[in-house]
Every structure is written in C-alpha cells, then in structure tokens.
Design an enzyme around this catalytic site. Sequence first.
Site, short mmCIF file in Angstrom:
data_model
loop_
_atom_site.label_atom_id
_atom_site.label_comp_id
_atom_site.label_asym_id
_atom_site.label_seq_id
_atom_site.Cartn_x
_atom_site.Cartn_y
_atom_site.Cartn_z
N SER A 23 -10.84 -16.67 -55.91
CA SER A 23 -11.95 -15.85 -56.68
C SER A 23 -11.83 -16.26 -58.12
O SER A 23 -12.82 -16.15 -58.95
CB SER A 23 -11.80 -14.50 -56.28
OG SER A 23 -11.95 -14.25 -54.95
N ARG A 27 -14.75 -17.69 -60.99
CA ARG A 27 -15.12 -17.04 -62.18
C ARG A 27 -14.54 -17.59 -63.41
O ARG A 27 -15.38 -17.48 -64.47
CB ARG A 27 -14.65 -15.47 -61.97
CG ARG A 27 -15.28 -14.80 -61.00
CD ARG A 27 -14.38 -13.43 -60.50
NE ARG A 27 -15.19 -12.71 -59.53
CZ ARG A 27 -15.46 -12.81 -58.24
NH1 ARG A 27 -14.67 -14.10 -57.62
NH2 ARG A 27 -15.73 -12.15 -57.56
N GLY A 94 -19.86 -18.88 -50.03
CA GLY A 94 -20.48 -17.83 -50.21
C GLY A 94 -20.29 -17.22 -51.42
O GLY A 94 -21.50 -16.42 -52.11
N SER A 167 -18.73 -4.51 -51.81
CA SER A 167 -19.02 -5.92 -51.89
C SER A 167 -18.80 -6.38 -53.25
O SER A 167 -19.69 -6.19 -54.21
CB SER A 167 -20.33 -6.51 -51.43
OG SER A 167 -20.29 -7.99 -51.71
N GLN A 169 -18.77 -9.41 -54.18
CA GLN A 169 -19.64 -10.69 -54.56
C GLN A 169 -21.17 -9.91 -55.06
O GLN A 169 -21.53 -10.09 -56.06
CB GLN A 169 -20.11 -11.48 -53.10
CG GLN A 169 -18.93 -12.33 -52.88
CD GLN A 169 -19.23 -13.08 -51.50
OE1 GLN A 169 -20.46 -12.74 -50.96
NE2 GLN A 169 -18.47 -13.93 -51.37
N ASP A 318 -10.91 -10.60 -46.30
CA ASP A 318 -10.63 -12.00 -46.02
C ASP A 318 -9.22 -12.17 -45.21
O ASP A 318 -9.23 -13.21 -44.58
CB ASP A 318 -10.40 -12.78 -47.43
CG ASP A 318 -11.65 -12.90 -47.87
OD1 ASP A 318 -12.93 -13.04 -47.36
OD2 ASP A 318 -11.76 -13.19 -49.33
N LYS A 345 -19.38 -13.61 -42.31
CA LYS A 345 -18.56 -14.51 -43.04
C LYS A 345 -19.07 -15.78 -42.60
O LYS A 345 -20.19 -15.95 -42.08
CB LYS A 345 -17.16 -14.38 -42.89
CG LYS A 345 -16.54 -12.81 -43.33
CD LYS A 345 -16.68 -12.78 -44.73
CE LYS A 345 -16.31 -11.43 -45.44
NZ LYS A 345 -16.46 -11.38 -46.92
N ARG A 349 -16.40 -13.59 -37.40
CA ARG A 349 -15.03 -13.56 -37.32
C ARG A 349 -14.36 -12.44 -36.16
O ARG A 349 -13.70 -12.72 -35.67
CB ARG A 349 -14.39 -13.29 -38.53
CG ARG A 349 -14.52 -14.57 -39.45
CD ARG A 349 -13.88 -14.60 -40.75
NE ARG A 349 -14.11 -15.70 -41.74
CZ ARG A 349 -13.68 -15.65 -43.09
NH1 ARG A 349 -13.56 -14.55 -43.77
NH2 ARG A 349 -13.95 -16.79 -43.72
N ARG A 391 -10.92 -19.74 -42.44
CA ARG A 391 -10.00 -18.77 -41.97
C ARG A 391 -9.49 -18.67 -40.55
O ARG A 391 -8.41 -18.22 -40.35
CB ARG A 391 -10.27 -17.35 -42.82
CG ARG A 391 -10.33 -17.61 -44.26
CD ARG A 391 -10.35 -16.26 -44.86
NE ARG A 391 -10.74 -16.28 -46.19
CZ ARG A 391 -9.93 -16.63 -47.37
NH1 ARG A 391 -8.71 -17.25 -47.02
NH2 ARG A 391 -10.42 -16.84 -48.71
#
Length: 432
Positions: A23, A27, A94, A167, A169, A318, A345, A349, A391
């Site tokens: 993450s 960024r 994503g 979220s 995101q 996650d 995801k 999942r 994952r």
Amino acid sequence: MKKLIIQPASGIRGTITVPGDKSISHRSVMLGSLAYGTTVVENFLTSADCVSTMNIFKTMGVQIQQKGTRLMIHGRGVNSLQPPKKILDAGNSGTTSRIILGLLAGQPFTSRLTGDQYLRRRPMKRVVGPLTQMGARISGPDGASFLPLKVDGRNLKGITYRMPLASAQVKSCLLLAGLFAEGTTTVIEPTPTRDHTERMFSAFGIPYKETRSAVIVKGPVKPFKARRIKVPGDISSAAFFIVAALITPNSKLLLENVGINPTRTGLLDALRRMGGKIAVYPRKRRQGEEAVADILVESSELKAIKINDESIIPRMIDEFPIFAVAATQAKGITIVKNASDLKVKESDRILMMAVTLKKMGANIEPTADGWIIKGPTPLKGCKVSSGGDHRIAMSIAVAALIAESASTILDTENINTSFPNFEKLLKQVTGK
C-alpha cells in the site's frame, strides 16, 4: 502455468524480513510523481502490482529510475502529468486501478485504463459513482462498472461523501481527486480504514484535516516538494509467516522491521485473542510517518473466536484467507460475519478458501458474509488451484505445511503481484 509443491514442515524457525509494504509503495509512486523534485523511495516493493503503478506514471511522462528496491522519482510538480500515448494497464492491481481513477479524473486530458482478466471482473462503481458526483466523466462497460474505462479529465468540484462501506481504496481515490478539485472534499467513513494516504499527505506537507469519522482536503492543492521515503515491511505479507509459525509445531520465528500501523493490525489482535504467542517489540525510530516493530511468534494452541465487529474487519480484510487457515487449527467453532467484501477481491475469497480447505480436510462452511469453521482438524495433502488469487495461493501454501503429505498448488505465478520472494523465504524458514 507455475505451481508450488509444498512438503510438510517440522517447524518454522529463524529470522526473516518481509518485502516493503504494498500500500505504501503504491502511494509513494503516486505522490512522488506529483511532487516537485526527486523523491527517493527505499525498500520499494518490486511486485507486479507496484510495478504496474510505476509504469503507468512513466507512461504519463514521469522519469523513474529503479535500482533493486530503490526508486528515484523525478517529479515536476502537481500539474505536470502528460497525456498518455497508450492505454494505462493496471495489471492485476485493484489498488492501482481504483485509487488512480481519482487522479486521472482531475487531469486536463483523456486517458484509458484497463487491467488483466481478473481485474476486469472487479467492481469499479464504488469509485466511479462518487467521482461522477464530483463532475468526473468516466465511461465503460455496464455504466462504467468495470474496466476498461475511459476517463475524460475535467475540472472537478469538492463534495461531501459518506461511504456506505469502509474502503481505504475509495477514500484514497476521493482524496486524490480532492487535490485537483475546486473547494472542499470531505470523505466520511463508517469505520476507520488504513490511513497510509493521510500519513503520506503529512509526509509531503499536503494540508488535510481529520475528524473522528472524516478526512478533509481543500483543492486545488498548492505545489509540494519531494521527500525521502523508507517503506516498512508489509504486515500483510508477514501474516502468512506469523500464522505458519503459530500452527506448525516446534516453531519460533522473528520477523524484523514490520509496519504496525494500527489500521492494519487487526489480524494480530484476532490471533492474540485466539491464544497466539505473538510478542511485538516496537522500534524506537519510526520510518517516516509509519511505526515499525520486530515480531516474535511461537507455535501455539489456538481457541476459536467470533469476528463480526465492523471496527476490526477493515483492519484485517486482506488477511482473512490466512486467518481461515489458522481457524482450522483452533479448538471450537470460529465464526466470521460481516466480511462480504471478500467476495469481490481477486477472487471470491469466501468461496475459494472454503473449497480449497475442504479439499484438504478442513471443516469449513461458507456463508453469505464469512465462514463457520470447526477445529482443530488434521489436513491432508492434495492438488488445488489458487483461482488466480495471490493470497489464496499463499494461504494454502501455509496450510500445506501442516498437512499429512505433500500438496501441489496450481496457478501460483500470481504470487508475484504482492510477494515475489515468498517461496524463497518459505524454504528458508522450513529448511526445505
């Protein structure tokens, strides 16, 4: 098609360092590209997902030099991005696709964004909807619900948006759009989500405000300067080895320099509630705005718990696949509820973990928003597919460590999207 063959392990031991946080790596490229001057990023995660982000900004005219895990991003200012001469490809990421839409929506040019076959199935309406309220013009399949998307950049206006679901995101996408929008953009969260974007804003000197439930930016943002960023180890990657050490007998493992941002440590809280022997030793020196620690894990007898609190679910969203593996070895009935976001995801999942762990002998039932898992149950070796989900692949690899015989996991090249040296570290700690 790449596959992993996992042999049962007699113990997980040693000292390891997991790769940089995914993450934060994403960024650092996004904001470093908008800063004026050269941003140096240390311990950048060279996974396929983060490389997709880097390549997108290169396509928009940003000069980025890479040497191993070190990046030098030569930014030319907040309004310096160039019209791309080809379609922007987010690959399997994503995070890349959703967050970058906010930035693209406020540019003075048209761009097109796509991804691989798995990403093109993931919903984009959750960011397209509020961006449209800000004045964005985005078109694509099923009312711009899926990639590929065409983004006709234009002047945006700030809005107040109350997110229906937590979220990071969506929040990050709108905050980036808010940097280019006229007026104030306020994003209200139902529960706190990971705050790496806000911490990165602080590092770059970008003004923003926080209240108990909202993050506020005022645009258009003034120019900001480059900075040096050192990315901590990714706790989502560490999670696989933490659970491996907990459930494999005769284990003692030290993970060094792991990011322990409180919006990301839900799994540690859950595993400790289960009786997991996990000791966290915070380091005195932070890495930029992020706290880091060394984590010592020992094999443990786990007990079942119930997870349905929406305050913890975003903090471990996650990590639920690997949590499910831990739950198969916990005494009692573990129940997970209110985690329906797992269905959208890289794969469904909830269904994938239920199908694969059942095949290995686990007592697990999928529900509409989680699982019911009875344990502990012995696992058996078998051949399973990851379903194209990194994952899932790594979680099943950990489960295979305690199986009665060898397991084969198909379609594992996707592991490179987040954890390129997973197999190497797994061999190191198992001695195989």
